[in-house]
Design a protein around this motif. Structure first.
Motif, mmCIF file in Angstrom:
data_model
loop_
_atom_site.group_PDB
_atom_site.id
_atom_site.type_symbol
_atom_site.label_atom_id
_atom_site.label_comp_id
_atom_site.label_asym_id
_atom_site.label_seq_id
_atom_site.Cartn_x
_atom_site.Cartn_y
_atom_site.Cartn_z
ATOM 1 N N GLU A 148 5.523 11.958 15.696
ATOM 2 C CA GLU A 148 4.553 11.142 16.426
ATOM 3 C C GLU A 148 4.163 9.904 15.623
ATOM 4 O OE1 GLU A 148 0.124 11.528 18.518
ATOM 5 O OE2 GLU A 148 1.158 13.323 17.797
ATOM 6 N N ILE A 149 3.919 10.098 14.334
ATOM 7 C CA ILE A 149 3.541 8.958 13.489
ATOM 8 C C ILE A 149 4.683 7.949 13.408
ATOM 9 C CG2 ILE A 149 3.002 8.257 11.113
ATOM 10 C CD1 ILE A 149 1.545 11.006 10.847
ATOM 11 N N TYR A 150 5.894 8.444 13.203
ATOM 12 C CA TYR A 150 7.036 7.535 13.110
ATOM 13 C C TYR A 150 7.268 6.811 14.442
ATOM 14 C CZ TYR A 150 11.702 5.698 12.312
ATOM 15 O OH TYR A 150 12.793 4.861 12.199
ATOM 16 N N GLY A 151 6.993 7.491 15.539
ATOM 17 C CA GLY A 151 7.098 6.838 16.838
ATOM 18 C C GLY A 151 6.160 5.648 16.944
ATOM 19 N N ARG A 152 4.953 5.794 16.415
ATOM 20 C CA ARG A 152 3.988 4.690 16.420
ATOM 21 C C ARG A 152 4.491 3.533 15.557
ATOM 22 N NH1 ARG A 152 0.032 4.371 20.063
ATOM 23 N NH2 ARG A 152 -1.138 3.131 18.533
ATOM 24 N N VAL A 153 5.069 3.871 14.405
ATOM 25 C CA VAL A 153 5.581 2.833 13.507
ATOM 26 C C VAL A 153 6.761 2.101 14.138
ATOM 27 C CG1 VAL A 153 6.757 2.446 11.289
ATOM 28 C CG2 VAL A 153 4.752 3.939 11.402
ATOM 29 N N SER A 154 7.723 2.857 14.650
ATOM 30 C CA SER A 154 8.912 2.225 15.196
ATOM 31 C C SER A 154 8.601 1.402 16.443
ATOM 32 C CB SER A 154 9.990 3.278 15.503
ATOM 33 O OG SER A 154 9.503 4.266 16.398
ATOM 34 N N SER A 155 7.610 1.838 17.232
ATOM 35 C CA SER A 155 7.255 1.081 18.438
ATOM 36 C C SER A 155 6.525 -0.215 18.101
ATOM 37 C CB SER A 155 6.385 1.933 19.364
ATOM 38 O OG SER A 155 5.127 2.207 18.780
ATOM 39 N N ALA A 156 6.069 -0.349 16.852
ATOM 40 C CA ALA A 156 5.387 -1.580 16.438
ATOM 41 C C ALA A 156 6.369 -2.736 16.250
ATOM 42 C CB ALA A 156 4.606 -1.342 15.157
ATOM 43 N N ILE B 151 0.868 -1.179 0.000
ATOM 44 C CA ILE B 151 0.000 0.000 0.000
ATOM 45 C C ILE B 151 0.905 1.229 0.000
ATOM 46 C CG2 ILE B 151 -1.889 1.220 1.126
ATOM 47 C CD1 ILE B 151 -2.555 -1.274 2.685
ATOM 48 N N ALA B 152 0.554 2.227 -0.820
ATOM 49 C CA ALA B 152 1.323 3.466 -0.871
ATOM 50 C C ALA B 152 0.374 4.632 -1.095
ATOM 51 C CB ALA B 152 2.365 3.411 -1.988
ATOM 52 N N GLY B 153 0.704 5.780 -0.499
ATOM 53 C CA GLY B 153 -0.146 6.944 -0.689
ATOM 54 C C GLY B 153 0.490 8.207 -0.160
ATOM 55 N N PHE B 154 -0.015 9.338 -0.636
ATOM 56 C CA PHE B 154 0.497 10.660 -0.282
ATOM 57 C C PHE B 154 -0.531 11.444 0.517
ATOM 58 C CE2 PHE B 154 -0.076 15.088 -1.892
ATOM 59 C CZ PHE B 154 0.900 15.690 -1.118
ATOM 60 N N SER B 155 -0.060 12.180 1.532
ATOM 61 C CA SER B 155 -0.883 13.088 2.337
ATOM 62 C C SER B 155 -2.044 12.327 2.984
ATOM 63 C CB SER B 155 -1.356 14.261 1.479
ATOM 64 O OG SER B 155 -1.872 15.299 2.288
ATOM 65 N N MET B 156 -3.306 12.678 2.696
ATOM 66 C CA MET B 156 -4.393 11.883 3.253
ATOM 67 C C MET B 156 -4.335 10.440 2.736
ATOM 68 S SD MET B 156 -7.784 14.234 3.656
ATOM 69 C CE MET B 156 -7.821 15.590 4.856
ATOM 70 N N GLY B 157 -3.788 10.281 1.528
ATOM 71 C CA GLY B 157 -3.558 8.933 1.024
ATOM 72 C C GLY B 157 -2.478 8.205 1.803
ATOM 73 N N GLY B 158 -1.505 8.962 2.318
ATOM 74 C CA GLY B 158 -0.485 8.374 3.178
ATOM 75 C C GLY B 158 -1.050 8.000 4.534
ATOM 76 N N PHE C 225 3.785 8.651 2.054
ATOM 77 C CA PHE C 225 4.458 9.855 1.585
ATOM 78 C C PHE C 225 3.801 11.082 2.224
ATOM 79 C CE2 PHE C 225 4.228 7.080 -2.419
ATOM 80 C CZ PHE C 225 5.328 6.314 -2.030
ATOM 81 N N ALA C 226 4.564 11.836 3.018
ATOM 82 C CA ALA C 226 4.022 13.006 3.717
ATOM 83 C C ALA C 226 2.651 12.687 4.303
ATOM 84 C CB ALA C 226 3.940 14.211 2.791
ATOM 85 N N PRO C 227 2.547 11.653 5.142
ATOM 86 C CA PRO C 227 1.228 11.190 5.600
ATOM 87 C C PRO C 227 0.542 12.188 6.528
ATOM 88 C CG PRO C 227 2.968 10.082 6.817
ATOM 89 C CD PRO C 227 3.642 10.852 5.715
ATOM 90 N N PHE C 228 -0.714 12.498 6.212
ATOM 91 C CA PHE C 228 -1.510 13.386 7.047
ATOM 92 C C PHE C 228 -2.453 12.555 7.909
ATOM 93 C CE2 PHE C 228 -5.417 15.620 8.007
ATOM 94 C CZ PHE C 228 -4.957 16.811 8.548
ATOM 95 N N LEU C 229 -2.396 12.777 9.214
ATOM 96 C CA LEU C 229 -3.332 12.166 10.152
ATOM 97 C C LEU C 229 -3.635 13.166 11.252
ATOM 98 C CD1 LEU C 229 -1.854 8.562 10.635
ATOM 99 C CD2 LEU C 229 -4.059 9.119 9.584
ATOM 100 N N LYS C 230 -4.900 13.302 11.616
ATOM 101 C CA LYS C 230 -5.257 14.097 12.778
ATOM 102 C C LYS C 230 -4.696 13.435 14.034
ATOM 103 C CE LYS C 230 -9.557 15.874 10.772
ATOM 104 N NZ LYS C 230 -11.040 15.892 10.879
ATOM 105 N N VAL D 257 1.931 18.864 6.835
ATOM 106 C CA VAL D 257 2.330 17.692 7.615
ATOM 107 C C VAL D 257 3.601 18.086 8.358
ATOM 108 C CG1 VAL D 257 3.025 15.276 7.510
ATOM 109 C CG2 VAL D 257 1.280 16.134 5.941
ATOM 110 N N THR D 258 3.441 18.516 9.586
ATOM 111 C CA THR D 258 4.531 19.120 10.340
ATOM 112 C C THR D 258 5.547 18.085 10.812
ATOM 113 O OG1 THR D 258 3.382 18.911 12.451
ATOM 114 C CG2 THR D 258 2.955 20.914 11.155
#
Length: 278
Positions: free
Chosen positions: A196-204, A133-140, A160-165, A189-190
């Motif tokens: 924060e998002i990468y922290g969730r990924v790496s902690s997985a 699966i791949a996507g940009f912004s809201m697609g990310g 790619f530049a993933p946007f999440l609330k 995407v600050t």
């Protein structure tokens, strides 16, 4: 055994990686449209015309107010590199991340169905055991949430530049290798949200990578007149999928070489994290 890597300027290094990927590319790319579903309003398959064996596949989406056409340059590059790509536009391109999550979930079902459809040019040619699966912004963001739902039914994710609330970042719970590509000058995407998002990924506990581009901005992904960094975006994403969807061990060396170089030359990337068990 210790492997020695030659130091190269970052832009040259990524160009060489992309060139090596293109050497393996097939001659011609084909495409065919799919009818709309409850999950997406339009979708197009991009794939090598002459497929002789089941081939790894991925779904792909762009972002808010985008259609799949805004990321067609990535779809075509991945097809050239030997992937089946289902590029989609969600039902409501002015909606929220759940629209893109639904598109990816529906698109994954379409990959399986198309592999079985009697009159499909892709019948028997999609390796349903090697899907990404791949996507940009809201697609990310949708990539990460769909991947969190599908778990090991897919084998790799590239956001790619993933946007999440903020509340949706807590839902990221991936189970397969995940790459995040971001820009340190992205005003939407600050850096804080990516951290924060990468922290969730790496902690997985999965294999993961984070590539943050110096002066990287959101518009570089979707505006046709701004192509900054696109060649290296392609190289990074294809190398990631080559490693985890194709099982190409040389891609691990390419990704590792980039990490070795970042400390010496920060011309392109301001940050590069790579955690792989290969």
């Amino acid at each position: 055994m210790t492997t020695q890597f030659t130091r190269l300027p970052m832009r040259l290094l990524l160009a060489l990686i992309l060139s090596s990927i293109q050497v393996k590319a097939l001659a011609q790319t084909c495409q065919h449209e799919m009818p709309a579903t409850e999950a997406y309003k339009e979708a197009v398959f991009f794939y090598p015309c002459e497929l002789s064996a089941p081939t790894p596949a991925t779904t792909l989406t762009a972002g808010y107010n985008n259609t799949y056409r805004n990321l067609q340059w990535m779809a075509e590059a991945m097809a050239d590199a030997g992937y089946v790509v289902l590029a989609m536009s969600p039902i409501d391109i002015y909606g929220d991340v759940p629209q893109w999550t639904a598109a990816h979930l529906g698109g994954q079902k379409t990959l399986v169905a198309e592999n079985n459809r009697v009159d499909s040019p892709l019948k028997g040619k999609i390796d349903i055991e090697r899907r990404g699966i791949a996507g940009f912004s809201m697609g990310g963001g949708g990539t990460l949430l769909a991947g969190s739902e599908l778990q090991k039914d897919v084998k790799a994710l590239a956001a790619f530049a993933p946007f999440l609330k903020a509340e949706d970042r807590l839902k990221v719970n991936v189970a397969v290798p995940t790459m995040i590509i971001a820009g340190d000058r992205d005003l939407l995407v600050t850096n804080e949200s990516i951290e924060e998002i990468y922290g969730r990924v790496s902690s997985a506990g999965v294999d993961n990578a984070l590539a943050v581009y110096r002066n990287g901005r959101h518009q570089q992904w979707y505006r046709a007149e701004i192509t900054t960094n696109r060649e290296s975006y392609k190289a990074m994403a294809i190398a990631w999928f080559d490693l985890y969807l194709k099982g190409d061990k040389s891609a691990a060396k390419s990704l590792e070489t980039i990490r070795e170089d970042v400390g010496k030359n920060e011309e392109l990337l301001s940050r590069y994290e790579l955690n792989i068990k290969q």
